[in-house]
Motif scaffolding. Structure first.
Motif, PDB file in Angstrom:
ATOM      1  N   ALA A  51       0.175   4.335   6.022  1.00 27.01           N
ATOM      2  CA  ALA A  51       0.889   4.015   4.774  1.00 27.01           C
ATOM      3  C   ALA A  51       1.339   5.304   4.083  1.00 27.01           C
ATOM      4  O   ALA A  51       2.383   5.328   3.409  1.00 27.01           O
ATOM      5  CB  ALA A  51      -0.001   3.186   3.856  1.00 27.01           C
ATOM      6  N   LEU A  52       0.573   6.383   4.265  1.00 28.74           N
ATOM      7  CA  LEU A  52       0.976   7.663   3.672  1.00 28.74           C
ATOM      8  C   LEU A  52       2.282   8.149   4.331  1.00 28.74           C
ATOM      9  O   LEU A  52       3.180   8.669   3.651  1.00 28.74           O
ATOM     10  CB  LEU A  52      -0.140   8.704   3.841  1.00 28.74           C
ATOM     11  CG  LEU A  52       0.154  10.085   3.273  1.00 28.74           C
ATOM     12  CD1 LEU A  52       0.387  10.038   1.751  1.00 28.74           C
ATOM     13  CD2 LEU A  52      -0.991  11.069   3.584  1.00 28.74           C
ATOM     14  N   GLU A  76      -4.274   3.282   5.963  1.00 28.98           N
ATOM     15  CA  GLU A  76      -3.852   4.075   4.800  1.00 28.98           C
ATOM     16  C   GLU A  76      -3.114   5.338   5.243  1.00 28.98           C
ATOM     17  O   GLU A  76      -2.161   5.776   4.585  1.00 28.98           O
ATOM     18  CB  GLU A  76      -5.058   4.447   3.924  1.00 28.98           C
ATOM     19  CG  GLU A  76      -5.638   3.292   3.138  1.00 28.98           C
ATOM     20  CD  GLU A  76      -6.441   2.313   3.978  1.00 28.98           C
ATOM     21  OE1 GLU A  76      -6.772   2.661   5.134  1.00 28.98           O
ATOM     22  OE2 GLU A  76      -6.735   1.211   3.485  1.00 28.98           O
ATOM     23  N   GLU A 124      -4.460   2.848  -5.951  1.00 26.98           N
ATOM     24  CA  GLU A 124      -4.771   1.450  -6.290  1.00 26.98           C
ATOM     25  C   GLU A 124      -4.364   1.094  -7.713  1.00 26.98           C
ATOM     26  O   GLU A 124      -4.143  -0.068  -8.040  1.00 26.98           O
ATOM     27  CB  GLU A 124      -6.260   1.170  -6.062  1.00 26.98           C
ATOM     28  CG  GLU A 124      -6.535   0.829  -4.598  1.00 26.98           C
ATOM     29  CD  GLU A 124      -7.977   1.046  -4.184  1.00 26.98           C
ATOM     30  OE1 GLU A 124      -8.834   1.282  -5.071  1.00 26.98           O
ATOM     31  OE2 GLU A 124      -8.236   0.997  -2.960  1.00 26.98           O
ATOM     32  N   THR A 144      -6.294   7.266  -2.206  1.00 29.28           N
ATOM     33  CA  THR A 144      -6.281   5.805  -2.204  1.00 29.28           C
ATOM     34  C   THR A 144      -6.772   5.264  -3.552  1.00 29.28           C
ATOM     35  O   THR A 144      -6.226   4.290  -4.077  1.00 29.28           O
ATOM     36  CB  THR A 144      -7.172   5.276  -1.070  1.00 29.28           C
ATOM     37  OG1 THR A 144      -7.068   6.159   0.030  1.00 29.28           O
ATOM     38  CG2 THR A 144      -6.780   3.888  -0.648  1.00 29.28           C
ATOM     39  N   ARG A 164       0.842  -1.214   0.000  1.00 29.03           N
ATOM     40  CA  ARG A 164       0.000   0.000   0.000  1.00 29.03           C
ATOM     41  C   ARG A 164       0.870   1.255   0.000  1.00 29.03           C
ATOM     42  O   ARG A 164       0.592   2.226  -0.698  1.00 29.03           O
ATOM     43  CB  ARG A 164      -0.885   0.042   1.245  1.00 29.03           C
ATOM     44  CG  ARG A 164      -1.946  -1.014   1.275  1.00 29.03           C
ATOM     45  CD  ARG A 164      -2.890  -0.732   2.431  1.00 29.03           C
ATOM     46  NE  ARG A 164      -3.576  -1.956   2.834  1.00 29.03           N
ATOM     47  CZ  ARG A 164      -4.629  -1.997   3.624  1.00 29.03           C
ATOM     48  NH1 ARG A 164      -5.131  -0.881   4.109  1.00 29.03           N
ATOM     49  NH2 ARG A 164      -5.195  -3.130   3.949  1.00 29.03           N
ATOM     50  N   MET A 181      -8.429  11.713   1.857  1.00 29.07           N
ATOM     51  CA  MET A 181      -8.325  10.387   2.491  1.00 29.07           C
ATOM     52  C   MET A 181      -9.247  10.441   3.702  1.00 29.07           C
ATOM     53  O   MET A 181      -9.062  11.258   4.604  1.00 29.07           O
ATOM     54  CB  MET A 181      -6.881  10.095   2.904  1.00 29.07           C
ATOM     55  CG  MET A 181      -6.706   8.679   3.401  1.00 29.07           C
ATOM     56  SD  MET A 181      -5.022   8.348   3.937  1.00 29.07           S
ATOM     57  CE  MET A 181      -4.236   7.850   2.424  1.00 29.07           C
ATOM     58  N   SER A 207      -6.069   5.569  10.179  1.00 26.92           N
ATOM     59  CA  SER A 207      -6.395   4.375   9.400  1.00 26.92           C
ATOM     60  C   SER A 207      -5.072   3.759   8.938  1.00 26.92           C
ATOM     61  O   SER A 207      -4.036   4.431   8.939  1.00 26.92           O
ATOM     62  CB  SER A 207      -7.231   4.748   8.175  1.00 26.92           C
ATOM     63  OG  SER A 207      -6.448   5.545   7.290  1.00 26.92           O
ATOM     64  N   GLY A 267     -10.119   5.277   5.192  1.00 27.90           N
ATOM     65  CA  GLY A 267      -9.009   5.043   4.257  1.00 27.90           C
ATOM     66  C   GLY A 267      -9.377   5.278   2.797  1.00 27.90           C
ATOM     67  O   GLY A 267      -8.497   5.323   1.930  1.00 27.90           O
ATOM     68  N   THR A 268     -10.671   5.444   2.492  1.00 29.80           N
ATOM     69  CA  THR A 268     -11.065   5.703   1.102  1.00 29.80           C
ATOM     70  C   THR A 268     -10.769   7.163   0.759  1.00 29.80           C
ATOM     71  O   THR A 268     -10.477   7.965   1.635  1.00 29.80           O
ATOM     72  CB  THR A 268     -12.574   5.450   0.894  1.00 29.80           C
ATOM     73  OG1 THR A 268     -13.288   6.344   1.764  1.00 29.80           O
ATOM     74  CG2 THR A 268     -12.952   4.010   1.203  1.00 29.80           C
ATOM     75  N   LEU A 270       1.269   4.248  -2.907  1.00 30.83           N
ATOM     76  CA  LEU A 270       1.124   5.674  -2.573  1.00 30.83           C
ATOM     77  C   LEU A 270       2.388   6.449  -2.951  1.00 30.83           C
ATOM     78  O   LEU A 270       2.305   7.580  -3.457  1.00 30.83           O
ATOM     79  CB  LEU A 270       0.833   5.841  -1.079  1.00 30.83           C
ATOM     80  CG  LEU A 270      -0.619   5.625  -0.647  1.00 30.83           C
ATOM     81  CD1 LEU A 270      -0.719   5.465   0.871  1.00 30.83           C
ATOM     82  CD2 LEU A 270      -1.517   6.793  -1.103  1.00 30.83           C
TER      83      LEU A 270
END
Ligand code: MCA
Ligand code: AMP
Length: 505
Positions: A68-69, A65, A141, A137, A37, A128, A63, A132-133, A41
């Motif tokens: 992950a950022l 995500e 993907e 994101t 992930r 974001m 989250s 996480g959507t 990103l």
């Protein structure tokens, strides 16, 4: 050339199937999934045109995500700038403008308000959401899961964290790869974190405590986190038996102690409870041990320095102290007037030097020079002493600061808003004891002659510009402010006068 922070925190977990995050809904994010992930990103951020050294501001919920950022920024050589989700658009506007961020990430609900902020300073805007959507994101993907890590030097910047100041203007603390990495390694070793640890993580991830202490320590050790969106008592009670360690602010511990279902049995599996960000009362330490058999390990840090001192893992964890300087970190107590080092036992300002100490305040050379000495010692603004056994005690602050539930609040920032209100001649903001938050904000107003300030309207004006946690819990009106012979407002007199406002004497 390598990227030391990325390689050690994230890169070496590439392809590992072991769990990294246990989420509230029962799902699990493995290390390998997390790294993928983050790589997607990183590809997206690069494709958006971001270059190494660019700042990425993020006012986003907690989250996988979001984490992950952070990893993506480290990997792509970008400077991560997390922002408290409680900040108002006014506050965010300052941080984005001052840092020169090229990208602002926020949730979709704030897009309309923050779009103008981003546009005003020429930054891109992506979203974001808490789950996480969002646009970031969605685009990520479609990106490749393979990314060529951007080489970085230990002295390169990894993050900016804004910290308020006594003048009311926030300062961007510049943290290098070395600052973060050295501290994470030291703490993981000092607190004996291993890949068998499961950390109960209920802190926000936009501050040092939740991001650089809790998360980085887990990553260095290769352990897992029960990753909760916030501190919710029920969820904590439910998850405690699965955890081995918890990190929290003192409010976490007082809330747990207020709950009869928090028992010795529930804490039986735990290896370690750590507290920091605000003073842990000795009574809390003692009551916690009585209830659970665990002695909370208290440590002391700052945004500018990460962690400085810690009580020992094996030796005596002494209530009311923050322990010893961490390995590689030097602490001295100095005379605030002369800067001379004071002998043990004497109270003075706490100064700290080590690989953990930040590089300076972004574009504020005077402020940097005033707090960071040429020899590398940083003047913390905390007052303390070192006892005969070497334990550091924090006894007060040489800075006008309130810490509420672990959040720092600088009175000046609130006074500037209050002073501007119709009917207000001047104001003083002080911290008074609070049973849940430790301290809370009290605003004292002096009316203009013959005028009666409208307290409701003032409350609304404060709400429009400052984050909720900074709002005075109460506004009181006084005819005048107590002053000393030099004309300086005696805040200690106000603190004494109102010390039983929220807690009975
Ligand atoms: C929430 N509110 C607060 C605070 N948090 N007000 C004052 N101080 C706070 N800390 C507001 C809410 O917006 C809400 O407003 C009302 O108070 C009550 O909310 P409540 O549900 O009780 O709060 P909560 O959501 O449970 O949050 C309390 C908390 C949280 C769990 C203590 O504030 C927290 O997680 N604090 C940790 C902060 C932290 O990570 N600090 C580390 C900084 P309304 O009534 O309008 O609904 S890093 C640092 O300090 C250094 C480096 C270090 O050493 O670690
Ligand atoms: P911040 O600016 O959010 O990094 O907050 C740093 C400040 O929090 C320090 O300068 C201290 O005043 C306070 N602090 C952090 N940990 C502790 C602790 N264990 N005991 C007392 N104060 C602490």
């Amino acid at each position: 050339m390598s990227n030391p922070l990325y390689d050690e925190l994230f890169g070496r977990h590439d392809g590992r199937a072991a769990p990294f995050l246990y989420l509230e809904d029962g799902s699990v994010v493995s290390y390998s999934d997390f790294i993928i992930r983050a790589a997607r990103l990183a590809n997206l951020l690069t494709q958006l045109g971001l270059k190494p050294g660019d700042r990425v501001a993020a006012q986003i919920g907690k989250s996988p995500e979001a984490l992950a950022l952070y990893a993506a920024c480290v990997r792509a050589g970008l400077v991560f700038l997390p922002l408290n989700t409680a900040y108002t658009p006014d506050e965010v506007s300052y941080f984005v403008g001052d840092s020169g961020a090229r990208l602002l990430v926020c949730d979709a609900g704030s897009e309309a308000r923050l779009g103008a902020v981003a546009q005003g300073v020429g930054a891109m805007l992506e979203t974001m959401n808490d789950d996480g959507t969002g646009t970031l994101t969605r685009q990520a993907e479609l990106m490749s899961p393979v990314f060529d890590t951007v080489p970085r030097d230990r002295e390169d910047l990894a993050a900016f964290l804004y910290t308020s100041g006594t003048t009311g203007r926030s300062k961007g603390a510049m943290l290098t790869q070395e600052n973060l990495l050295s501290n994470a390694r030291t703490l993981a070793e000092h607190w004996r974190f291993t890949d068998s640890d499961v950390l109960l993580h209920a802190l926000p991830i936009f501050h040092t405590h939740g991001l650089f202490v809790a998360t980085n320590v887990t990553l260095v050790a290769g352990g897992a986190m029960i990753f909760l969106p916030k501190f919710d008592l029920e969820t904590i009670l439910k998850n405690l038996p699965r955890a081995t360690a918890m990190m929290g602010v003192p409010t976490f511990y007082t809330r747990l102690l207020d709950e009869p279902r928090f028992t010795r049995e529930l804490a039986r599996h735990m290896r370690l409870f750590i507290s920091g960000s605000a003073p842990l009362l000795s009574e809390t330490h003692v009551a916690f041990e009585k209830r659970t058999g665990h002695r909370i390990l208290e440590r002391y840090g700052m945004t500018e320095t990460n962690m400085n001192t810690s009580n020992p893992y094996d030796g005596e964890r002494r209530a009311g102290t923050v322990g010893f300087p961490l390995p590689g970190v030097e602490i001295k107590i100095t005379d605030p007037a002369t800067g001379a080092t004071l002998p043990d036992g004497k109270v003075g300002q706490i100064e700290v030097r080590g690989p953990n100490v930040f590089k300076g305040y972004w574009q504020m050379p005077e402020k940097t020079a005033a707090e960071l000495r040429a020899d590398g010692f940083f003047i913390t603004g905390d007052l303390g002493k070192i006892d005969e056994d070497g334990y550091v005690h924090i006894v007060g602050r040489n800075k006008d600061l309130i810490i509420s539930g672990g959040y720092n609040i600088y009175p000046k920032e609130i006074e500037l808003v209050l002073d501007d209100q119709p009917g207000v001649l001047e104001s003083a903001v002080v911290g008074v004891p609070h049973p849940d938050f430790g301290e809370t904000v009290l605003g004292v107003l002096v009316p203009k002659p013959g005028e009666v300030p409208d307290l409701d309207a003032i409350g609304k004006a404060v709400a429009a510009s400052l984050a909720r946690f900074k709002h005075p819990r109460k506004l009181v009106v006084e005819n005048e402010l107590p002053r000393n012979t030099m004309g300086k407002v005696q805040k200690n007199v106000l603190r004494d006068r109102y010390r039983t406002l929220f807690v009975p004497a």
